[in-house]
Design a protein around this motif. Structure first.
Motif, PDB file in Angstrom:
ATOM      1  N   UNK A  69      67.377  40.732  27.478  1.00 28.37           N
ATOM      2  CA  UNK A  69      67.774  39.774  28.501  1.00 28.37           C
ATOM      3  C   UNK A  69      67.390  40.347  29.858  1.00 28.37           C
ATOM      4  N   UNK A  70      66.456  39.672  30.523  1.00 31.84           N
ATOM      5  CA  UNK A  70      65.982  40.115  31.831  1.00 31.84           C
ATOM      6  C   UNK A  70      67.082  39.891  32.862  1.00 31.84           C
ATOM      7  N   UNK A  71      67.335  40.909  33.681  1.00 34.65           N
ATOM      8  CA  UNK A  71      68.321  40.796  34.754  1.00 34.65           C
ATOM      9  C   UNK A  71      67.642  40.536  36.108  1.00 34.65           C
ATOM     10  N   UNK A  72      66.671  41.375  36.435  1.00 36.40           N
ATOM     11  CA  UNK A  72      65.975  41.284  37.727  1.00 36.40           C
ATOM     12  C   UNK A  72      64.503  41.585  37.532  1.00 36.40           C
ATOM     13  N   UNK A  73      63.684  40.952  38.361  1.00 34.54           N
ATOM     14  CA  UNK A  73      62.254  41.230  38.377  1.00 34.54           C
ATOM     15  C   UNK A  73      61.780  41.117  39.817  1.00 34.54           C
ATOM     16  N   UNK A  74      61.383  42.253  40.386  1.00 34.87           N
ATOM     17  CA  UNK A  74      60.862  42.291  41.755  1.00 34.87           C
ATOM     18  C   UNK A  74      59.395  42.695  41.710  1.00 34.87           C
ATOM     19  N   UNK A  75      58.575  41.946  42.430  1.00 38.30           N
ATOM     20  CA  UNK A  75      57.156  42.276  42.531  1.00 38.30           C
ATOM     21  C   UNK A  75      56.888  42.757  43.948  1.00 38.30           C
TER      22      UNK A  75
END
Length: 124
Positions: A69-75
């Motif tokens: 389960x993805x919580x955060x994704x910052x690019x």
């Protein structure tokens, strides 16, 4: 052609990584992990790509179930930072295990693709 990382490109790489882990696919793992990878295990030990690959080559780790389960994704430019929780079930050195983990992973774009350059995991 747009040379920037996108959320969908990172999620695609994550899904490839999950398949490689579950299938013990050494070729795909080799493609997805950068040669200079550093990863901190739940035990606190720092491992390299070769150490991680040896775990799969030797058959020490077998994953039967992997639910993420993805919580955060910052690019950030050519780097992506992702945090997620994962339920893993399988065998390590023939002993069964089932545990929940929280991971942070760093994906970086290179000329030959997007690769994991670092990360850490801990039991939760």
């Amino acid at each position: 052609m747009d040379n920037k990382l996108t959320e969908s490109s990172i999620l695609e790489q994550e899904n490839k990584l999950y398949r490689a882990i579950k299938d013990g696919n050494i070729t795909l793992l080799d493609e997805l992990l950068h040669d200079d990878l550093l990863f901190i295990l739940p035990s606190g030990e720092t491992i390299t790509k070769e150490m991680d690959m040896d775990t799969y080559r030797g058959g020490a780790l077998k994953v039967d179930e992997l639910l993420s389960e993805i919580e955060n994704l910052n690019i950030i430019d050519d780097l992506a930072v992702i945090t997620l929780t994962m339920k893993l079930k399988g065998k390590f050195n023939e002993g069964p295990f089932e545990a929940n983990f929280r991971y942070i992973r760093f994906w970086k774009k290179f000329g030959d693709g997007i690769k994991v350059v670092g990360g850490s995991g801990r039991a939760i």
